[in-house]
Design an enzyme around this catalytic site. Structure first.
Site, PDB file in Angstrom:
ATOM      1  N   SER A  44       0.667  -1.262   0.169  1.00 43.39           N
ATOM      2  CA  SER A  44       0.261   0.055  -0.399  1.00 43.39           C
ATOM      3  C   SER A  44       1.305   1.057   0.529  1.00 43.39           C
ATOM      4  O   SER A  44       1.298   1.374   0.784  1.00 43.39           O
ATOM      5  CB  SER A  44      -0.763  -0.036   0.845  1.00 43.39           C
ATOM      6  OG  SER A  44      -1.656   1.266   0.973  1.00 43.39           O
TER       7      SER A  44
ATOM      8  N   LYS B 284      -0.977  -1.209  -4.300  1.00 42.93           N
ATOM      9  CA  LYS B 284      -2.230  -0.215  -3.851  1.00 42.93           C
ATOM     10  C   LYS B 284      -1.711   1.467  -4.026  1.00 42.93           C
ATOM     11  O   LYS B 284      -0.900   1.610  -2.868  1.00 42.93           O
ATOM     12  CB  LYS B 284      -2.699  -1.071  -2.476  1.00 42.93           C
ATOM     13  CG  LYS B 284      -3.280  -0.132  -2.224  1.00 42.93           C
ATOM     14  CD  LYS B 284      -4.644  -0.464  -1.149  1.00 42.93           C
ATOM     15  CE  LYS B 284      -4.629   0.047  -0.005  1.00 42.93           C
ATOM     16  NZ  LYS B 284      -5.308  -0.769   1.089  1.00 42.93           N
TER      17      LYS B 284
ATOM     18  N   LYS C 212      -2.685   5.151  -2.562  1.00 42.47           N
ATOM     19  CA  LYS C 212      -3.628   5.373  -1.910  1.00 42.47           C
ATOM     20  C   LYS C 212      -4.027   7.193  -2.492  1.00 42.47           C
ATOM     21  O   LYS C 212      -3.095   8.086  -3.758  1.00 42.47           O
ATOM     22  CB  LYS C 212      -3.427   6.197  -0.314  1.00 42.47           C
ATOM     23  CG  LYS C 212      -2.949   5.571   0.730  1.00 42.47           C
ATOM     24  CD  LYS C 212      -3.924   4.319   0.851  1.00 42.47           C
ATOM     25  CE  LYS C 212      -3.756   3.303   2.204  1.00 42.47           C
ATOM     26  NZ  LYS C 212      -5.343   3.533   2.619  1.00 42.47           N
TER      27      LYS C 212
ATOM     28  N   ASP D 212      -7.211   3.102  -3.100  1.00 40.12           N
ATOM     29  CA  ASP D 212      -8.043   3.285  -2.043  1.00 40.12           C
ATOM     30  C   ASP D 212      -8.658   4.716  -1.794  1.00 40.12           C
ATOM     31  O   ASP D 212      -7.731   5.309  -1.656  1.00 40.12           O
ATOM     32  CB  ASP D 212      -6.949   2.417  -0.941  1.00 40.12           C
ATOM     33  CG  ASP D 212      -8.309   2.631   0.488  1.00 40.12           C
ATOM     34  OD1 ASP D 212      -9.529   2.522   0.331  1.00 40.12           O
ATOM     35  OD2 ASP D 212      -7.131   1.495   1.360  1.00 40.12           O
TER      36      ASP D 212
ATOM     37  N   GLU E 296     -11.087   0.605  -3.991  1.00 39.68           N
ATOM     38  CA  GLU E 296     -11.199   0.480  -2.807  1.00 39.68           C
ATOM     39  C   GLU E 296     -12.146   1.559  -1.841  1.00 39.68           C
ATOM     40  O   GLU E 296     -11.959   2.754  -2.166  1.00 39.68           O
ATOM     41  CB  GLU E 296      -9.777   0.245  -2.081  1.00 39.68           C
ATOM     42  CG  GLU E 296     -10.091  -0.578   0.053  1.00 39.68           C
ATOM     43  CD  GLU E 296      -8.758  -1.139  -0.251  1.00 39.68           C
ATOM     44  OE1 GLU E 296      -7.923  -0.716  -0.909  1.00 39.68           O
ATOM     45  OE2 GLU E 296      -8.946  -1.532   1.294  1.00 39.68           O
TER      46      GLU E 296
ATOM     47  N   ASP F 209     -13.802  -2.076   2.192  1.00 40.77           N
ATOM     48  CA  ASP F 209     -12.973  -1.958   4.001  1.00 40.77           C
ATOM     49  C   ASP F 209     -13.995  -1.801   4.994  1.00 40.77           C
ATOM     50  O   ASP F 209     -14.095  -2.249   5.255  1.00 40.77           O
ATOM     51  CB  ASP F 209     -11.860  -1.206   3.182  1.00 40.77           C
ATOM     52  CG  ASP F 209     -10.850  -0.665   4.295  1.00 40.77           C
ATOM     53  OD1 ASP F 209     -11.177  -1.628   5.898  1.00 40.77           O
ATOM     54  OD2 ASP F 209      -9.903  -0.623   4.241  1.00 40.77           O
TER      55      ASP F 209
ATOM     56  N   LYS G 233      -9.931  -7.213   7.053  1.00 47.40           N
ATOM     57  CA  LYS G 233      -8.817  -7.192   8.454  1.00 47.40           C
ATOM     58  C   LYS G 233      -9.914  -7.671   9.890  1.00 47.40           C
ATOM     59  O   LYS G 233     -10.782  -6.718   9.827  1.00 47.40           O
ATOM     60  CB  LYS G 233      -9.014  -6.099   8.322  1.00 47.40           C
ATOM     61  CG  LYS G 233      -8.268  -4.707   7.371  1.00 47.40           C
ATOM     62  CD  LYS G 233      -7.937  -3.478   7.710  1.00 47.40           C
ATOM     63  CE  LYS G 233      -7.704  -2.534   6.923  1.00 47.40           C
ATOM     64  NZ  LYS G 233      -7.487  -1.333   6.655  1.00 47.40           N
TER      65      LYS G 233
ATOM     66  N   GLY H 299      -4.327  -4.787   5.695  1.00 42.84           N
ATOM     67  CA  GLY H 299      -3.103  -4.220   6.846  1.00 42.84           C
ATOM     68  C   GLY H 299      -3.978  -3.170   7.679  1.00 42.84           C
ATOM     69  O   GLY H 299      -4.199  -2.535   7.010  1.00 42.84           O
TER      70      GLY H 299
END
Ligand code: SMG
Ligand code: MG
Length: 369
Positions: free
Chosen positions: A135, A161, A163, A189, A214, A239, A263, A291
């Protein structure tokens, strides 16, 4: 198994690079470590809440309070328990899923260690290693982001991934996609930073061949995610919205997502995580393990979960060196974009007590009244 005492420690692990999302920038990972003393041995786990309630409502001081005054004493009063009964014992107390997860995980670790089996086997794992992704935090400039992505690709991660946030999305993703080529698995995400009014803008992400987007919208808005899903080709993954088995069932029924990030700390534990996994497997919804910048204790437990058959996408379970110069357990490393499960009883790792002491800023022990 009888819980005799619960030792809590606050620890602080400096991050090798700041972790910036649409909501927050973290410079050090402050965590709560649980050492459970039972009549059948010790169990280790972590509570992965953040300092402030920005990812979601739980936060570290709140976790310390609720474990010390409510959840811990409830476990100590419970008499004989098994891992499966922990969530029942704690069910009267609403919410606080990250704290409940920490206690259940410590019981699972103690239980599996005393039985001489791994947590992975206990959960029903079918792999001994799993593909893992990374991430990538928001950077000030696209150049800095591309450098970071290069570094991670060189390390061998199976997927990237990014952000994203309003103002750092379509153009940023275009730059990264053209830099890394079409073959690399890429996803984004939003951590809930958008609203349905951004739907047309978000749909522009469709041209980049993303594996998923996400949690673009608010955590408590499944209907808006379902509406967005009808306007985008890129699969939506949830998520923050998936707080329980029931929430997962609702999201699938509403068409709010085609992929789920599991998660354990968000859903109240590893056993609820397995129930969500089973539901998704039955509905052809692929899952992957999220995570929370865990220490090696949480990382080891997450690896066990990620080895279940429905975890068909790489998780946010990166190598220790991506987060910390020094962890409290032995470091986890990448090998060909995969990570090996530790093996051995329980979660398969233990803290180095000298290191643990050195990073501990506070501790307390909860005992029976
Ligand atoms: O552990 O590598 C990790 C972090 C993965 O991006 C990650 N987690 O929304 O998925 C997410 C975030 C939540 C953590 S922000 C503090
Ligand atoms: Mg997320």
């Amino acid at each position: 198994m009888k819980v005799q005492a619960i030792e809590l420690r606050r620890i602080s692990l400096p991050l090798v690079t700041p972790f910036r999302t649409s909501q927050y920038t973290e410079y050090e990972r402050n965590l709560l470590i649980v050492q459970l003393h039972t009549d059948e041995g010790i169990g280790w786990a972590e509570c992965s809440a953040d300092d402030v309630p920005v990812y979601w409502s739980e936060y570290l001081d709140g976790a310390v309070d609720v474990i010390t005054r409510v959840l811990g004493p409830a476990l100590l009063r419970a008499g004989n328990l098994t891992p499966a009964t922990v969530s029942e014992i704690l069910a009267p107390y609403k919410g606080h899923r990250t704290s409940k997860c920490a206690l259940e995980a410590a019981v699972l670790d103690a239980w599996c260690r005393s039985a001489g089996i791994s947590l992975a086997d206990h959960l029903g794992a079918v792999h001994t290693s799993v593909p893992v992704g990374v991430s990538v935090a928001i950077e000030d400039t696209v150049e800095a982001l591309l450098e970071r992505v290069d570094e991670y690709l060189e390390a061998g991660y199976s997927r990237i991934k990014l952000k994203i946030e309003p103002g750092r999305d379509v153009d940023t993703v275009r730059a990264v996609r053209s830099h890394i080529g079409d073959e690399v698995m890429l996803q984004v995400d939003g951590n809930g930073a958008y609203s349905l009014a951004d739907a047309q803008h978000l749909a522009r992400l469709d041209e980049f061949g993303l594996t998923l987007v996400e949690q673009p919208l608010a955590f408590d808005d499944l209907r808006a995610h379902a509406a967005l899903a009808r306007l985008m080709r890129t699969p939506i993954c949830l998520d923050e919205s998936i707080v329980s088995l029931r929430a997962a069932a609702d999201a699938i029924a509403l068409g709010a997502c085609r992929v789920i990030n599991i998660k354990p700390c968000r859903v109240g534990g590893y056993l609820e995580s397995r129930r969500i996994h089973d539901l998704c497997l039955g509905n052809d919804v692929p899952v992957w393990c999220g995570g929370m910048l865990e220490s090696g204790l949480g990382r080891a437990a997450n690896l066990a979960l990620a080895a279940l058959p429905g975890f068909t996408m790489p998780g946010d379970i990166s190598a220790t060196e991506r987060y910390f110069a020094q962890d409290i357990t032995r470091p986890f490393v990448l090998s060909d974009g995969r990570m090996e499960l530790p093996g051995g009883p329980g979660i398969g790792v233990q803290p180095d007590l000298e290191v643990l002491d050195a990073v501990t800023s506070w501790r307390t022990t909860i005992r029976p009244d």
